[in-house]
Design an enzyme around this catalytic site. Structure first.
Site, PDB file in Angstrom:
ATOM      1  CG  HIS A 218       5.178   0.203 -20.239  1.00  0.00           C
ATOM      2  ND1 HIS A 218       4.319  -0.477 -19.410  1.00  0.00           N
ATOM      3  CD2 HIS A 218       6.336   0.358 -19.549  1.00  0.00           C
ATOM      4  CE1 HIS A 218       4.930  -0.712 -18.251  1.00  0.00           C
ATOM      5  NE2 HIS A 218       6.154  -0.229 -18.315  1.00  0.00           N
ATOM      6  CB  CYS A 261      10.155   2.485 -14.949  1.00  0.00           C
ATOM      7  SG  CYS A 261       8.526   1.778 -15.160  1.00  0.00           S
TER       8      CYS A 261
END
Lengths: 300, 148
Positions: A218, A261
């Site tokens: 990310h 995640c």
């Protein structure tokens, strides 16, 4: 004479403490500004910057599907800020948003659940959490604050990942968005700064049997693909929760997504109310300071 | 005003030093695991099942305590170790692990040697990563160790 010196020293100490208290977010601001600069540079011209930021993408993909010249405010949309095809699908779904019933259900919970209105007299508070509770000496997320409120009025805490919790948070997010609220995370003390730093370390540390950090996907990986999906940037990542995820066929909290995640990294997911999770979210939310609250929303 | 600013800067510097000092404090088990050669200590042929299992049993609880336990395809390393202990005790060539995934009861069967290697490897690497992250995490932070 000595009394005057003691008084003067005490006053100086108080003044210094007050000034120092205002400076606990110096490092966090530095981190946030650098992240914004990084993301804006990365998405300024993806095709031109292919070698540096998108080494695995084809020219065709960068030309046709990745939007360039992105500015700070646009990152509120996550990967839909740059993913042209994804954005078109998102816009179609958003015409009849599947989370609308959840907002209504959340409003009923807000008005009908014992203690909630008293704990949260203003429902437009989604952008203020997570916050650092000086009395407890720990980070409090919106989820943990709601559950603490329920417990204080003699009720059982809710599931932190979905159901009533997600519905009430959807109502809070909706009211915050309606009121034009922005993400406003504060770091008021030394203890809060330490919690922020631990959260930052959690975000950037590689973990699990795949040895991945959140940042691998990310920050450095934002805008790159895993199979057909584009990875969202850290900037703006917390602004739109809770989300209705097509994969879940329902609404889920930020904690639920983070658990997913953790699994993807190959580690045993952290519990929603754990200090690890709360500090991670504290750091992540701070990175989105200044962006508008944009929840609830839809994600794949 | 300049004096006040200097004092504030010094206080912030002190805070930063305190933070970096606390970041250096790592668990004793992490330090011990960091010194291991994971290929050697988890080699079942060279060390035998019991020894490899003992390494996993020694380090995995520390990984659990630190919140860094590995989990692969729904199976935590604690589940590997639990199943493995029973298989080693009963001298079974295969180990069947029962676990829950998305609310459903499931099971998977592995060769005992393979499960022992994996549980040992997972336990040691989880702690070694904690040690590695102390010096590597800042390399990924834009504006800090990561320049762009």
């Amino acid at each position: 004479m000595s009394a005057t010196i003691v008084k003067a020293s005490a006053l100086a100490l108080i003044a210094v403490s007050v000034l120092a208290a205002g400076g606990h977010n110096v490092q966090a601001e530095k981190d946030r500004k650098a992240l914004v600069a990084y993301m804006e540079k990365k998405f300024a011209n993806p095709l031109k910057n292919r070698a540096q930021f998108f080494p695995y993408s084809t020219d065709k993909e960068l030309k046709e599907n990745i939007k360039g010249d992105l500015k700070f405010e646009e990152f509120v949309l996550g990967s839909y800020a740059f993913n042209k095809q994804g954005r078109a699908q998102y816009d179609e779904i958003a015409e009849m948003p599947p989370y609308e019933d959840a907002i209504d259900a959340g409003e009923e919970l807000y008005n009908g659940t014992k203690g909630i209105k008293k704990c949260f007299p203003d429902p437009a508070i989604a952008g203020e959490y997570p916050k650092f509770d000086e009395k407890k000496g720990e980070v409090v997320t919106l989820t943990s604050a709601i559950n603490d409120c329920l417990k204080a009025s003699g009720q059982k805490p809710w599931n932190a990942k979905k159901g009533k919790m997600a519905e009430l948070e959807a109502y809070f997010a909706y009211r915050s968005k309606e009121a034009g609220k922005k993400v406003d995370i504060r770091i008021p003390s030394q203890a809060a700064q330490e919690a922020y730093e631990r959260g930052k370390k959690n975000y950037y540390s590689q973990r699990g049997y795949l040895k991945l950090s959140c940042a691998n996907c990310h920050v450095q990986g934002a805008g790159q693909r895993v199979r057909a999906e584009y990875m969202s940037p850290l900037l703006g990542q917390t602004t739109h929760f809770p989300v209705y995820r097509l994969k879940w066929e329902g609404l889920g909290t930020l904690e639920r997504r983070m658990g997913g995640c953790n699994k993807d990294q190959g580690e045993n997911p952290h519990k929603p109310g754990s200090p690890w999770m709360k500090e991670l979210l504290y750091f992540m939310a701070y990175m989105s300071n200044g962006l508008p609250v944009d929840g609830p929303d839809i994600r794949k | 005003m300049k004096t006040v600013q200097t004092i504030v800067t010094l206080l912030n510097l002190g805070a930063a030093l305190t933070l970096s000092a606390s970041a250096e404090e790592v668990n004793a088990a992490v330090e011990a695991a960091a010194k291991l050669d994971v290929k050697k200590v988890c080699d079942v042929r060279a060390n035998g099942l019991e020894k490899v299992l003992a390494v996993a049993e020694k380090y995995n609880p520390e990984a659990v305590k630190l919140g860094v336990e590995f989990k692969r395809l729904g199976i935590t390393n604690s589940t590997y170790i639990k199943g493995l202990k029973e298989a080693v005790k009963a001298k079974k060539p295969e180990v069947t692990l029962k676990y829950k995934s998305k609310g459903k009861e499931k099971s998977k069967t592995f060769k005992t040697d393979y499960a022992a290697w994996r549980s040992c490897h997972f336990a040691v690497r989880a702690l070694q990563q904690v040690k590695e992250a102390q010096s590597t995490y800042r390399l990924a932070i834009p504006g800090d160790g990561y320049s762009f």
